[in-house]
Design an enzyme around this catalytic site. Structure first.
Site, short mmCIF file in Angstrom:
data_model
loop_
_atom_site.label_atom_id
_atom_site.label_comp_id
_atom_site.label_asym_id
_atom_site.label_seq_id
_atom_site.Cartn_x
_atom_site.Cartn_y
_atom_site.Cartn_z
N CYS A 110 33.14 9.54 -111.60
CA CYS A 110 32.91 10.87 -111.07
C CYS A 110 34.24 11.63 -110.95
CB CYS A 110 32.19 10.82 -109.73
SG CYS A 110 33.16 10.11 -108.40
N HIS A 140 25.63 -4.96 -121.46
CA HIS A 140 24.51 -5.84 -121.81
C HIS A 140 24.84 -6.37 -123.20
CE1 HIS A 140 22.34 -3.84 -118.55
NE2 HIS A 140 22.77 -2.71 -119.10
N SER A 174 32.28 5.10 -109.48
CA SER A 174 30.96 4.98 -110.08
C SER A 174 30.73 3.59 -110.65
CB SER A 174 30.63 6.07 -111.10
OG SER A 174 29.23 6.10 -111.26
#
Length: 120
Positions: A87, A72, A67
């Site tokens: 996952c 940020h 995944s």
């Protein structure tokens, strides 16, 4: 595995306070540490996208076969947001997601401001 009990995976979303601004402005340090995490936890990187902003903040998305890991940064607020999702296709990766997130918290010497877990 029973279709009704299958959980696609754990998605952790954290907001961290980071007092060392250099860690929020140097995307290469984050990438190097993430590469170590990927190797240590036996993940498979598919690709990486990096964008550095004018104020030296950055956003990075690491696409994994399992995944993704995304960050940020907001150095002007001494904060970052991080999400880690793996996952459970071939195995239960719940503990791995929690451990990876903790590795990043330690790396950033961070205070956890928000911590959400979403079981997909």
């Amino acid at each position: 595995m029973d279709q009704n009990t299958y959980s696609p995976g754990l998605h952790k979303l954290v907001t961290l306070q980071v007092d060392e601004v250099d860690l929020l402005t140097n995307s290469n340090i984050f990438i190097d540490f993430s590469e170590k995490i990927i190797q240590d936890f036996e993940l498979e990187k598919v690709g990486i996208i990096t964008h550095n902003f004018g104020n030296n903040s950055f956003t990075i998305a690491i696409c994994l076969k399992e995944s993704h890991i995304c960050i940020h940064t907001w150095p002007e607020f001494k904060q970052l947001t991080l999400d880690v999702y793996l996952c459970n296709y071939l195995q239960d990766n719940t503990q791995k997601v929690k451990s990876i997130t903790n590795e990043f918290v330690t790396f950033f010497k961070a205070i956890v401001l928000k911590d959400f877990e979403i079981n997909r």
